[in-house]
Scaffold this motif. Structure first.
Motif, PDB file in Angstrom:
ATOM      1  N   SER A 131      -1.251  -1.710  11.614  1.00  0.00           N
ATOM      2  CA  SER A 131      -0.530  -0.460  11.861  1.00  0.00           C
ATOM      3  C   SER A 131       0.848  -0.640  12.462  1.00  0.00           C
ATOM      4  O   SER A 131       1.064  -1.489  13.328  1.00  0.00           O
ATOM      5  CB  SER A 131      -1.370   0.438  12.770  1.00  0.00           C
ATOM      6  OG  SER A 131      -2.557   0.817  12.092  1.00  0.00           O
ATOM      7  N   GLY A 132       1.783   0.193  11.993  1.00  0.00           N
ATOM      8  CA  GLY A 132       3.148   0.196  12.514  1.00  0.00           C
ATOM      9  C   GLY A 132       3.545   1.600  12.922  1.00  0.00           C
ATOM     10  O   GLY A 132       3.653   1.926  14.091  1.00  0.00           O
ATOM     11  N   ASN A 133       3.745   2.463  11.925  1.00  0.00           N
ATOM     12  CA  ASN A 133       4.060   3.862  12.218  1.00  0.00           C
ATOM     13  C   ASN A 133       2.829   4.753  12.226  1.00  0.00           C
ATOM     14  O   ASN A 133       2.929   5.965  12.396  1.00  0.00           O
ATOM     15  CB  ASN A 133       5.101   4.391  11.220  1.00  0.00           C
ATOM     16  CG  ASN A 133       6.518   4.100  11.692  1.00  0.00           C
ATOM     17  OD1 ASN A 133       6.844   4.296  12.860  1.00  0.00           O
ATOM     18  ND2 ASN A 133       7.352   3.614  10.798  1.00  0.00           N
ATOM     19  N   PHE A 134       1.667   4.189  11.984  1.00  0.00           N
ATOM     20  CA  PHE A 134       0.355   4.851  12.125  1.00  0.00           C
ATOM     21  C   PHE A 134       0.046   5.898  11.062  1.00  0.00           C
ATOM     22  O   PHE A 134      -0.901   6.667  11.210  1.00  0.00           O
ATOM     23  CB  PHE A 134       0.201   5.494  13.518  1.00  0.00           C
ATOM     24  CG  PHE A 134      -0.024   4.499  14.630  1.00  0.00           C
ATOM     25  CD1 PHE A 134       0.395   3.181  14.510  1.00  0.00           C
ATOM     26  CD2 PHE A 134      -0.663   4.876  15.806  1.00  0.00           C
ATOM     27  CE1 PHE A 134       0.192   2.256  15.536  1.00  0.00           C
ATOM     28  CE2 PHE A 134      -0.877   3.963  16.841  1.00  0.00           C
ATOM     29  CZ  PHE A 134      -0.443   2.657  16.700  1.00  0.00           C
ATOM     30  N   GLY A 135       0.822   5.936   9.989  1.00  0.00           N
ATOM     31  CA  GLY A 135       0.503   6.877   8.918  1.00  0.00           C
ATOM     32  C   GLY A 135      -0.830   6.519   8.271  1.00  0.00           C
ATOM     33  O   GLY A 135      -1.654   7.381   7.967  1.00  0.00           O
ATOM     34  N   PHE A 143       0.822  -1.220   0.000  1.00  0.00           N
ATOM     35  CA  PHE A 143       0.000   0.000   0.000  1.00  0.00           C
ATOM     36  C   PHE A 143       0.849   1.260   0.000  1.00  0.00           C
ATOM     37  O   PHE A 143       0.344   2.340  -0.263  1.00  0.00           O
ATOM     38  CB  PHE A 143      -0.962  -0.005   1.207  1.00  0.00           C
ATOM     39  CG  PHE A 143      -0.402   0.660   2.435  1.00  0.00           C
ATOM     40  CD1 PHE A 143       0.527   0.012   3.227  1.00  0.00           C
ATOM     41  CD2 PHE A 143      -0.802   1.940   2.782  1.00  0.00           C
ATOM     42  CE1 PHE A 143       1.058   0.627   4.354  1.00  0.00           C
ATOM     43  CE2 PHE A 143      -0.279   2.566   3.913  1.00  0.00           C
ATOM     44  CZ  PHE A 143       0.653   1.907   4.697  1.00  0.00           C
ATOM     45  N   LYS A 144       2.157   1.130   0.272  1.00  0.00           N
ATOM     46  CA  LYS A 144       3.039   2.289   0.253  1.00  0.00           C
ATOM     47  C   LYS A 144       3.055   2.955  -1.127  1.00  0.00           C
ATOM     48  O   LYS A 144       3.371   4.134  -1.247  1.00  0.00           O
ATOM     49  CB  LYS A 144       4.466   1.888   0.630  1.00  0.00           C
ATOM     50  CG  LYS A 144       4.643   1.239   1.992  1.00  0.00           C
ATOM     51  CD  LYS A 144       4.668   2.238   3.112  1.00  0.00           C
ATOM     52  CE  LYS A 144       5.209   1.724   4.425  1.00  0.00           C
ATOM     53  NZ  LYS A 144       4.574   0.542   4.987  1.00  0.00           N
ATOM     54  N   ASP A 145       2.697   2.203  -2.167  1.00  0.00           N
ATOM     55  CA  ASP A 145       2.657   2.787  -3.507  1.00  0.00           C
ATOM     56  C   ASP A 145       1.656   3.937  -3.603  1.00  0.00           C
ATOM     57  O   ASP A 145       1.869   4.873  -4.365  1.00  0.00           O
ATOM     58  CB  ASP A 145       2.274   1.718  -4.538  1.00  0.00           C
ATOM     59  CG  ASP A 145       3.405   0.720  -4.796  1.00  0.00           C
ATOM     60  OD1 ASP A 145       4.580   1.130  -4.782  1.00  0.00           O
ATOM     61  OD2 ASP A 145       3.103  -0.468  -5.025  1.00  0.00           O
ATOM     62  N   GLY A 195      11.877  -2.109   4.405  1.00  0.00           N
ATOM     63  CA  GLY A 195      11.506  -2.912   3.233  1.00  0.00           C
ATOM     64  C   GLY A 195      10.595  -2.179   2.268  1.00  0.00           C
ATOM     65  O   GLY A 195      11.033  -1.628   1.264  1.00  0.00           O
ATOM     66  N   ASP A 196       9.299  -2.133   2.585  1.00  0.00           N
ATOM     67  CA  ASP A 196       8.314  -1.683   1.601  1.00  0.00           C
ATOM     68  C   ASP A 196       8.415  -0.204   1.225  1.00  0.00           C
ATOM     69  O   ASP A 196       8.230   0.162   0.065  1.00  0.00           O
ATOM     70  CB  ASP A 196       6.902  -1.954   2.121  1.00  0.00           C
ATOM     71  CG  ASP A 196       6.610  -3.442   2.227  1.00  0.00           C
ATOM     72  OD1 ASP A 196       7.240  -4.222   1.484  1.00  0.00           O
ATOM     73  OD2 ASP A 196       5.759  -3.823   3.050  1.00  0.00           O
ATOM     74  N   THR A 197       8.703   0.646   2.196  1.00  0.00           N
ATOM     75  CA  THR A 197       8.787   2.080   1.891  1.00  0.00           C
ATOM     76  C   THR A 197       9.852   2.347   0.835  1.00  0.00           C
ATOM     77  O   THR A 197       9.619   3.087  -0.121  1.00  0.00           O
ATOM     78  CB  THR A 197       9.148   2.882   3.163  1.00  0.00           C
ATOM     79  OG1 THR A 197       8.057   2.778   4.068  1.00  0.00           O
ATOM     80  CG2 THR A 197       9.385   4.336   2.844  1.00  0.00           C
ATOM     81  N   GLU A 220      -5.804  -4.993   3.365  1.00  0.00           N
ATOM     82  CA  GLU A 220      -4.655  -5.868   3.088  1.00  0.00           C
ATOM     83  C   GLU A 220      -3.597  -4.979   2.464  1.00  0.00           C
ATOM     84  O   GLU A 220      -3.799  -4.372   1.408  1.00  0.00           O
ATOM     85  CB  GLU A 220      -5.079  -7.008   2.147  1.00  0.00           C
ATOM     86  CG  GLU A 220      -3.963  -7.933   1.696  1.00  0.00           C
ATOM     87  CD  GLU A 220      -3.141  -8.545   2.828  1.00  0.00           C
ATOM     88  OE1 GLU A 220      -2.409  -7.782   3.484  1.00  0.00           O
ATOM     89  OE2 GLU A 220      -3.216  -9.772   3.032  1.00  0.00           O
ATOM     90  N   THR A 221      -2.445  -4.854   3.165  1.00  0.00           N
ATOM     91  CA  THR A 221      -1.482  -3.821   2.790  1.00  0.00           C
ATOM     92  C   THR A 221      -0.301  -4.323   1.967  1.00  0.00           C
ATOM     93  O   THR A 221       0.499  -3.525   1.493  1.00  0.00           O
ATOM     94  CB  THR A 221      -0.938  -3.135   4.062  1.00  0.00           C
ATOM     95  OG1 THR A 221      -0.622  -4.148   5.016  1.00  0.00           O
ATOM     96  CG2 THR A 221      -1.976  -2.180   4.638  1.00  0.00           C
ATOM     97  N   ALA A 222      -0.160  -5.647   1.838  1.00  0.00           N
ATOM     98  CA  ALA A 222       0.937  -6.161   1.008  1.00  0.00           C
ATOM     99  C   ALA A 222       0.421  -7.344   0.194  1.00  0.00           C
ATOM    100  O   ALA A 222      -0.550  -8.006   0.574  1.00  0.00           O
ATOM    101  CB  ALA A 222       2.120  -6.598   1.865  1.00  0.00           C
TER     102      ALA A 222
HETATM  103  C1  LIG Z   1       4.208   0.124   6.234  1.00  0.00           C
HETATM  104  C2  LIG Z   1       3.306  -1.036   6.305  1.00  0.00           C
HETATM  105  C3  LIG Z   1       2.320  -1.154   7.297  1.00  0.00           C
HETATM  106  C4  LIG Z   1       2.170  -0.158   8.421  1.00  0.00           C
HETATM  107  O1  LIG Z   1       1.679   1.075   7.977  1.00  0.00           O
HETATM  108  P1  LIG Z   1       1.825   2.362   8.922  1.00  0.00           P
HETATM  109  O2  LIG Z   1       1.255   3.468   8.120  1.00  0.00           O
HETATM  110  O3  LIG Z   1       3.298   2.528   9.174  1.00  0.00           O
HETATM  111  O4  LIG Z   1       1.080   2.093  10.157  1.00  0.00           O
HETATM  112  C5  LIG Z   1       1.465  -2.239   7.247  1.00  0.00           C
HETATM  113  N1  LIG Z   1       1.596  -3.184   6.300  1.00  0.00           N
HETATM  114  C6  LIG Z   1       2.533  -3.110   5.338  1.00  0.00           C
HETATM  115  C7  LIG Z   1       2.625  -4.200   4.345  1.00  0.00           C
HETATM  116  C8  LIG Z   1       3.427  -2.039   5.297  1.00  0.00           C
HETATM  117  O5  LIG Z   1       4.362  -1.988   4.346  1.00  0.00           O
END
Ligand SMILES: *Cc1c(COP(=O)(O)O)cnc(C)c1O
Length: 459
Positions: A258-262, A118-120, A148-150, A405-407
């Motif tokens: 969530s990780g960095n909560f962006g 989802f970083k895209d 990694g993803d960023t 689903e973020t990846a």
């Molecule tokens: C970065 C990331 C997250 C966390 O997103 P935040 O905005 O940092 O909370 C979750 N899933 C995937 C696959 C990511 O790359």
């Protein structure tokens, strides 16, 4: 005409001398500064509203149109409507799949972009906004620390953008082979820097560079999610999901890994703009410092962060937490020290926080695969387990519940092979990856990184 929005720092320490008020700057300035000089995070000084009429139009609009509508409210008049819609059309050329999981539960797959995370969504827009505002041809240097993803999303998005040079620091031992292949196959104006250390070390080196007075003569900026230009595009898919799933005036629930909560703050801002969101579920892995705070009011960062399967969320103190606290009247600094408590009662009314262990993550992946033949990778599984936990505690809501689903599962083929015994299909973008030698190696030492920057940065 509506008044433009200005951006202030959550630390409010750089004051405007004449008025005694804290300083506000334009979006363009906030975009290029990245992090405020008082080490706070930039926030809009007002949250614009979407009208009921606009909400009614959304189902007829395509993703790029929704993006320019929503972002335009924050960026105009600095950028015209026609330029913005052009940038959005170029940025968003990929699909967003929404799958039903039964009982009004849905999965929104944000994994179809060029680097399959989802970083895209943020990176593609950030690159175009920076390219646009930098059109006078200055040199700009973007530093990014990545687990990694960023890094791959930013690297891909900025490739070939004139005048902007990108340095991506990643921890050699902590990224997966696929992630490293993604990072090192980018070239030209993008440089992968393999650091002999951990993610936290990479982040520390980048932060030191921003605060280093001797590096002021270079135009340095951040591509991490502290940059407001990365945050705002992460509001848009909440509007999109709503427009595709909610009936007229119906509310929805989002569950966000969530990780960095962006990502979660994108949802919170969308809600404050008027998107009918009943509840935001912030699901973390075992780095559950925030769910703990919601529970008992004590914030204790986790250091060093715990290593979990959902590795992009291994964050012991979310870098965007300062924004969430600020929205609820509190203040927490970059080291995790709480200077003023937010309104925790209001927070709990609207946010459900939950930490999911690795064994729950695995159980969830296995169960969803068996019951529904749907493949979740670990991040999406954390969000799904978060929704399940919410339903157990608060009952099953008669509203659309949307899990992000973020990846792409293809990024986690080893894990899925091990626990589900299946090999997920690879997205096009990952099929032909090979480790290339487009990277440089640096020790975990700021002094040497700084020397490298002096020799290589453009000014
Ligand atoms: C970065 C990331 C997250 C966390 O997103 P935040 O905005 O940092 O909370 C979750 N899933 C995937 C696959 C990511 O790359």
């Amino acid at each position: 005409m509506v008044a433009p929005i200005y951006y202030y720092s959550t630390n409010r320490q750089f004051s405007n001398q004449s008025s005694g008020d804290f300083e506000r700057i334009s979006f363009q300035e906030a975009l290029f500064q990245g992090q405020a000089q008082d080490e706070g995070l930039f926030m809009p000084d007002r949250i614009p509203k979407v009208s009921p009429e606009e909400l009614r139009q959304l189902p007829h609009m395509r993703y790029p149109e929704i993006a320019s509508l929503v972002l335009g409210k924050f960026l105009r008049p600095e950028i015209s409507a026609s330029v913005l819609s052009q940038l959005a059309r170029e940025a968003y050329t990929f699909e967003i799949a929404i799958e039903s999981l039964g009982e009004k539960r849905y999965l929104m797959r944000l994994d179809q972009g060029p680097t399959a995370s989802f970083k895209d969504f943020a990176a593609q827009m950030l690159a175009r906004l920076m390219g646009y505002f930098n059109r006078n041809g200055n040199y700009l240097n973007l530093l990014v620390a990545t687990s990694g993803d960023t890094g791959s999303a930013i690297g891909r998005a900025f490739q070939g953008i004139p005048g902007i040079f990108v340095y991506i620091l990643y921890p050699r031992q902590e990224v997966s082979p696929k992630q490293e292949a993604q990072l090192t196959s980018i070239n030209g104006n993008v440089r992968a820097v393999s650091v002999d250390g951990k993610f936290d070390d990479c982040q520390k080196m980048v932060k030191s560079a921003f605060l280093d007075p001797e590096l002021r003569l270079f135009h340095l900026t951040s591509g991490n999610s502290i940059n407001i230009g990365r945050l705002l595009p992460q509001m848009v898919y909440y509007f999109y999901a709503y427009s595709r799933l909610a009936k007229y005036e119906e509310k929805v629930i989002f569950s966000i890994p969530s990780g960095n909560f962006g990502n979660a703050i994108g949802c919170e801002i969308a809600y404050r703009m008027g998107l009918p969101v009943e509840k935001i579920i912030i699901a973390t892995n075992e780095n559950d410092e925030f769910p703990g705070f919601l529970q008992n009011g004590r914030y204790e960062k986790i250091s060093p962060s715990r290593r979990c399967l959902s590795n992009s969320m291994n964050v012991g103190h979310p870098s965007n937490l300062g924004r969430l606290f600020d929205l609820y009247g509190g203040n927490v600094d970059k080291d995790g020290y709480v200077h003023r408590n937010p309104d925790r009662t209001a927070m709990r009314r609207h946010i459900f926080g939950v930490g999911i262990s690795d064994s729950e993550t695995i159980d969830t992946m296995v169960r969803i695969w068996r019951e529904k033949k749907v493949i979740l990778e670990p991040h999406g599984a954390v969000a799904f387990a978060g929704l399940e936990s919410f339903r157990e505690q608060e009952g099953e809501p008669d509203l659309p519940q949307i899990v992000l689903e973020t990846a792409h599962p293809g990024k986690f083929s080893e894990v899925l092979q091990e626990y589900l015994g299946v090999t997920p299909e690879m997205p096009e973008s990952l099929k032909h990856l090979q480790l290339k030698n487009h990277y440089i190696v640096l020790p975990n030492e700021y002094r040497i990184f700084k020397e490298y920057l002096f020799e290589n940065l453009k000014r």
